[in-house]
Enzyme design. Sequence first.
Site, short mmCIF file in Angstrom:
data_model
loop_
_atom_site.label_atom_id
_atom_site.label_comp_id
_atom_site.label_asym_id
_atom_site.label_seq_id
_atom_site.Cartn_x
_atom_site.Cartn_y
_atom_site.Cartn_z
N SER A 89 0.78 -1.02 0.15
CA SER A 89 -0.03 -0.04 0.12
C SER A 89 1.10 1.14 -0.14
O SER A 89 1.72 1.42 0.87
CB SER A 89 -1.04 0.08 1.18
OG SER A 89 -1.71 1.14 1.28
N HIS A 128 2.29 12.28 -1.00
CA HIS A 128 1.78 13.63 -0.83
C HIS A 128 2.92 14.55 -1.35
O HIS A 128 4.00 14.53 -0.77
CB HIS A 128 1.55 14.15 0.57
CG HIS A 128 0.17 13.26 0.97
ND1 HIS A 128 -1.19 13.57 0.68
CD2 HIS A 128 0.02 12.13 1.77
CE1 HIS A 128 -1.97 12.88 1.35
NE2 HIS A 128 -1.36 11.98 1.91
N HIS A 137 -2.29 7.35 -4.86
CA HIS A 137 -2.56 6.10 -4.09
C HIS A 137 -2.45 4.81 -4.87
O HIS A 137 -3.14 4.73 -5.81
CB HIS A 137 -3.73 6.16 -3.36
CG HIS A 137 -4.13 5.02 -2.68
ND1 HIS A 137 -5.16 3.94 -3.08
CD2 HIS A 137 -3.70 4.23 -1.44
CE1 HIS A 137 -5.35 3.06 -2.31
NE2 HIS A 137 -4.63 3.21 -1.43
N ASN A 150 -2.46 0.37 -4.16
CA ASN A 150 -2.66 -0.89 -3.34
C ASN A 150 -2.83 -1.96 -4.28
O ASN A 150 -3.57 -2.04 -5.17
CB ASN A 150 -3.76 -0.69 -2.28
CG ASN A 150 -4.07 -1.96 -1.38
OD1 ASN A 150 -5.01 -2.77 -1.72
ND2 ASN A 150 -3.37 -1.98 -0.25
N ARG A 174 -3.20 -6.42 -3.48
CA ARG A 174 -3.08 -7.24 -2.08
C ARG A 174 -3.60 -8.78 -2.47
O ARG A 174 -4.46 -9.06 -3.37
CB ARG A 174 -4.06 -6.71 -0.70
CG ARG A 174 -5.61 -6.44 -1.45
CD ARG A 174 -6.25 -5.53 -0.56
NE ARG A 174 -7.71 -5.06 -0.74
CZ ARG A 174 -7.97 -4.20 -1.48
NH1 ARG A 174 -7.01 -3.26 -1.97
NH2 ARG A 174 -9.18 -4.06 -1.72
N HIS A 181 -5.91 7.72 -17.08
CA HIS A 181 -6.73 6.65 -17.14
C HIS A 181 -6.37 5.88 -18.44
O HIS A 181 -6.67 4.84 -18.38
CB HIS A 181 -8.23 7.48 -17.30
CG HIS A 181 -8.91 7.89 -15.97
ND1 HIS A 181 -9.21 6.64 -15.38
CD2 HIS A 181 -8.86 8.62 -15.22
CE1 HIS A 181 -10.19 7.12 -14.30
NE2 HIS A 181 -9.49 8.46 -14.10
N HIS A 228 -20.78 12.42 2.21
CA HIS A 228 -21.26 13.55 3.17
C HIS A 228 -20.93 15.12 2.48
O HIS A 228 -21.27 16.06 2.86
CB HIS A 228 -20.67 13.52 4.48
CG HIS A 228 -19.12 13.49 4.51
ND1 HIS A 228 -18.36 12.43 4.25
CD2 HIS A 228 -18.19 14.37 4.91
CE1 HIS A 228 -17.12 12.66 4.21
NE2 HIS A 228 -16.94 13.73 4.72
N GLY A 247 -3.34 -4.66 13.14
CA GLY A 247 -2.09 -4.30 12.18
C GLY A 247 -1.13 -2.94 12.70
O GLY A 247 -1.66 -2.72 13.99
#
Length: 303
Positions: free
Chosen positions: A89, A93, A103, A105, A107, A138, A168, A255
């Site tokens: 992962s 920044h 980002h 990841n 797994r 993309h 939200h 973890g």
Amino acid sequence: MDKIQHIAETYQTLQQEICNSLEKADGKGVFSRNQWKKEIGGGTTAVIEKGNIIEKGAVNFSFVKGKMTPQMENLLGEKAQNYAATGISSILHPENPWMPIIHMNVRYFAVDNNISWFGGGIDLTPHIANPEDSAAFHLALKNTCDKFNTGFYPEFKLWADNYYYLPHRNETRGVGGIFFDRLKPGQPVEFDKLFEFTVSLAKLYPAVYTGFMKKYGSRPYSERQKKWQALRRGRYVEFNLINDRGTKFGLESGGNTESILTSLPANAAWEYNYSPESGSFEEETLNLLKKGIDWIHFKPEPK
């Protein structure tokens, strides 16, 4: 060799390759490496801070095994006694607000009822949206996906739009990318190809970002753009702490907390009832934080 052991060793090697590539592109920042061990297993947390281009970033590897808890069964929707998981992962920044957050990841997860799956993805969160960059990003993802299954990109792009979303706020975290979970061997791609797919994504990740580093790493920026970057980072923090399933699972499974929270930026900001100026780059960016945009064929409206 046990499947998951082989996957873990491959991911661990990829972690080192990613760190080396990013260090070379940054020219100053060096990853500090902290090997951690707990009852459930261990991993290596690799953190870079105060580089020429990368303000803070992490490329983390873990390989853990343990007993399933009721909380984990609820999160995973699987009934089992034991689990094993390994993955990489990473999040970066940048110092420069013209550069995006990125980002990645990948797994692999297995439980003792003979069920296993791959998951992962890559997504981009620009502070100042650039449709050309989004289109190129993309397209690179689509080209990688198409090598394994032409249905992957449209399916995983939609998944990312829905996953990297702040309900939200009624806005996406960034311009998306791809996201997938519970990708099980044989549905529709066999195990070796799925594993190779995750490896290809892990290798694409530094290639994409070093391109951004070269393009934007030394570009001048204003105090206003830096303030906007801090506000966008605030949104990133909100998602990671409220919505991100990986963060929740990592904490629920016991973890390494410090490793899990390396996803957060060094600094972020929140401003009460913020509203951008009409016609500003801030407003333009917010207007592009929507689900369902076909970035590869996107054409901005003329000003």
